[in-house]
Design an enzyme around this catalytic site. Structure first.
Site, PDB file in Angstrom:
ATOM      1  N   TYR A   6      11.857 -12.998 -26.045  1.00  0.00           N
ATOM      2  CA  TYR A   6      11.136 -13.741 -24.596  1.00  0.00           C
ATOM      3  C   TYR A   6      12.033 -15.096 -25.050  1.00  0.00           C
ATOM      4  O   TYR A   6      12.357 -16.015 -24.081  1.00  0.00           O
ATOM      5  CB  TYR A   6      10.392 -13.636 -23.940  1.00  0.00           C
ATOM      6  N   ASN A  57      17.240 -15.581 -11.280  1.00  0.00           N
ATOM      7  CA  ASN A  57      15.869 -15.166 -12.194  1.00  0.00           C
ATOM      8  C   ASN A  57      14.970 -14.363 -12.187  1.00  0.00           C
ATOM      9  O   ASN A  57      14.252 -13.875 -12.843  1.00  0.00           O
ATOM     10  CB  ASN A  57      14.766 -15.555 -10.710  1.00  0.00           C
ATOM     11  N   ASP A  84      21.762  -3.250 -11.608  1.00  0.00           N
ATOM     12  CA  ASP A  84      21.088  -3.655 -13.158  1.00  0.00           C
ATOM     13  C   ASP A  84      21.303  -5.649 -13.771  1.00  0.00           C
ATOM     14  O   ASP A  84      23.274  -4.961 -13.986  1.00  0.00           O
ATOM     15  CB  ASP A  84      21.164  -2.560 -14.360  1.00  0.00           C
ATOM     16  N   VAL A  85      21.565  -5.902 -13.220  1.00  0.00           N
ATOM     17  CA  VAL A  85      21.881  -7.740 -13.901  1.00  0.00           C
ATOM     18  C   VAL A  85      22.347  -7.151 -15.386  1.00  0.00           C
ATOM     19  O   VAL A  85      23.243  -8.533 -16.069  1.00  0.00           O
ATOM     20  CB  VAL A  85      20.810  -8.937 -13.797  1.00  0.00           C
ATOM     21  N   LYS A 120      15.246 -16.368 -23.683  1.00  0.00           N
ATOM     22  CA  LYS A 120      15.131 -18.027 -22.527  1.00  0.00           C
ATOM     23  C   LYS A 120      15.159 -19.557 -23.286  1.00  0.00           C
ATOM     24  O   LYS A 120      15.815 -19.933 -22.721  1.00  0.00           O
ATOM     25  CB  LYS A 120      13.461 -18.450 -22.658  1.00  0.00           C
TER      26      LYS A 120
END
Ligand code: NAD
Length: 254
Positions: free
Chosen positions: A156, A91, A64-65, A160
């Protein structure tokens, strides 16, 4: 014939599907050994099996990053298997159902920013420990047009955008020292992230508002377009380029 990534080792997070899987295919075809990361072991094993079945070098590390310890372990496993890390592709990511600020609760915010943003901090820091020893490396972060133009849900877009800030910051620290850091910003690209079923869960009112700020009549880019942009930053084709963001969206945000 010499290939673009001959002898290189690359970590690709979210490597079991979509843009990450296509990147793994293209990287191995270009001579790289790959370490694929995703949460689900079964899907990961399948992609690793497809690559090794074609004679390529690939391993999978389920992780789990958004967990710092998992990220340290990913870097360790890559070095244990292949001796070094030349390329990191951050990614892995999740969508936020286009929820605007007034319809986003704190738990959801933390979940999205944890996976899309904290992961880049954790894994890049862990990998740099090894890249710094070699004095060489290329880090590619997968941001989004949502991070450049704000055209997605709040968590999001924010996460980002943070990825773009980290990209430039890391590039400044290592400018001229052999380690580069760049980002791509994909536009709408057909993957599991935006299937009709996934889109049915979106906040339709805000999703429409975001779409109204783009030209949705241009064709979508595909996973190969995104993977090729990642390949450009990973390889020596971009050896003088760092701290940059490449929007890959067929011009829908122009
Ligand atoms: P995808 O759902 O096919 O891939 C996402 C990958 O991330 C999956 O392999 C998933 O297992 C992995 N992942 C998610 N959470 C994780 C976690 N906590 N730990 C480890 N792995 C995790 O979708 P995709 O479109 O290929 O997404 C790849 C990247 O591209 C994402 O960062 C996404 O935000 C970005 N992006 C996609 C689009 C698009 O339209 N598809 C547009 C802009 C940006």
């Amino acid at each position: 014939m010499k290939k673009l990534l001959d002898g290189q080792t690359a970590i690709i997070t979210g490597g079991s599907s979509g843009i990450g899987k296509k990147t793994a295919e293209i990287f191995t075809e270009e001579g790289a050994s790959v370490v694929l990361v995703a949460r689900g072991k079964e899907k990961l094993d399948k992609v690793v099996g497809e690559l090794t079945g074609r004679g390529f070098k690939a391993i999978g590390v389920p992780a789990d990053v958004s967990c710092e310890d998992d990220c340290k372990n990913i870097a360790k496993e890559a070095v244990k298997e292949f001796g070094k890390i030349d390329i990191l592709v951050n990614n892995a990511g999740i969508a936020d159902k286009h929820r605007p600020i007034t319809r986003t609760d704190t738990d959801f915010w933390r979940q999205v920013t944890g996976i899309n943003q904290d992961s880049v901090f954790f894994l890049t820091k862990a990998v740099l420990e090894y890249m710094e020893k070699e004095g060489k490396g290329s880090i590619i972060n997968v941001s989004s047009i949502g991070g450049v133009f704000g055209s997605a849900g709040i968590s999001y877009s924010a996460s980002k955008s943070a990825v773009l800030g980290m990209t430039k910051n890391i590039a400044i620290q290592f400018a001229g020292k052999g380690i580069r850091c760049n980002a791509i910003a994909p536009g709408p690209t057909p993957t599991a992230l935006n299937t009709p079923e996934a889109m049915a869960t979106f906040d339709t009112e805000f999703a429409k508002k975001c779409a109204d700020h783009m030209d949705m009549s241009v064709p979508e880019a595909d996973v190969e377009d995104q993977a090729n942009a990642i390949l450009y930053f990973a390889s020596d084709m971009s050896k003088a380029v760092t701290g940059q963001v490449l929007v890959v969206d067929n011009g829908c945000t122009l």
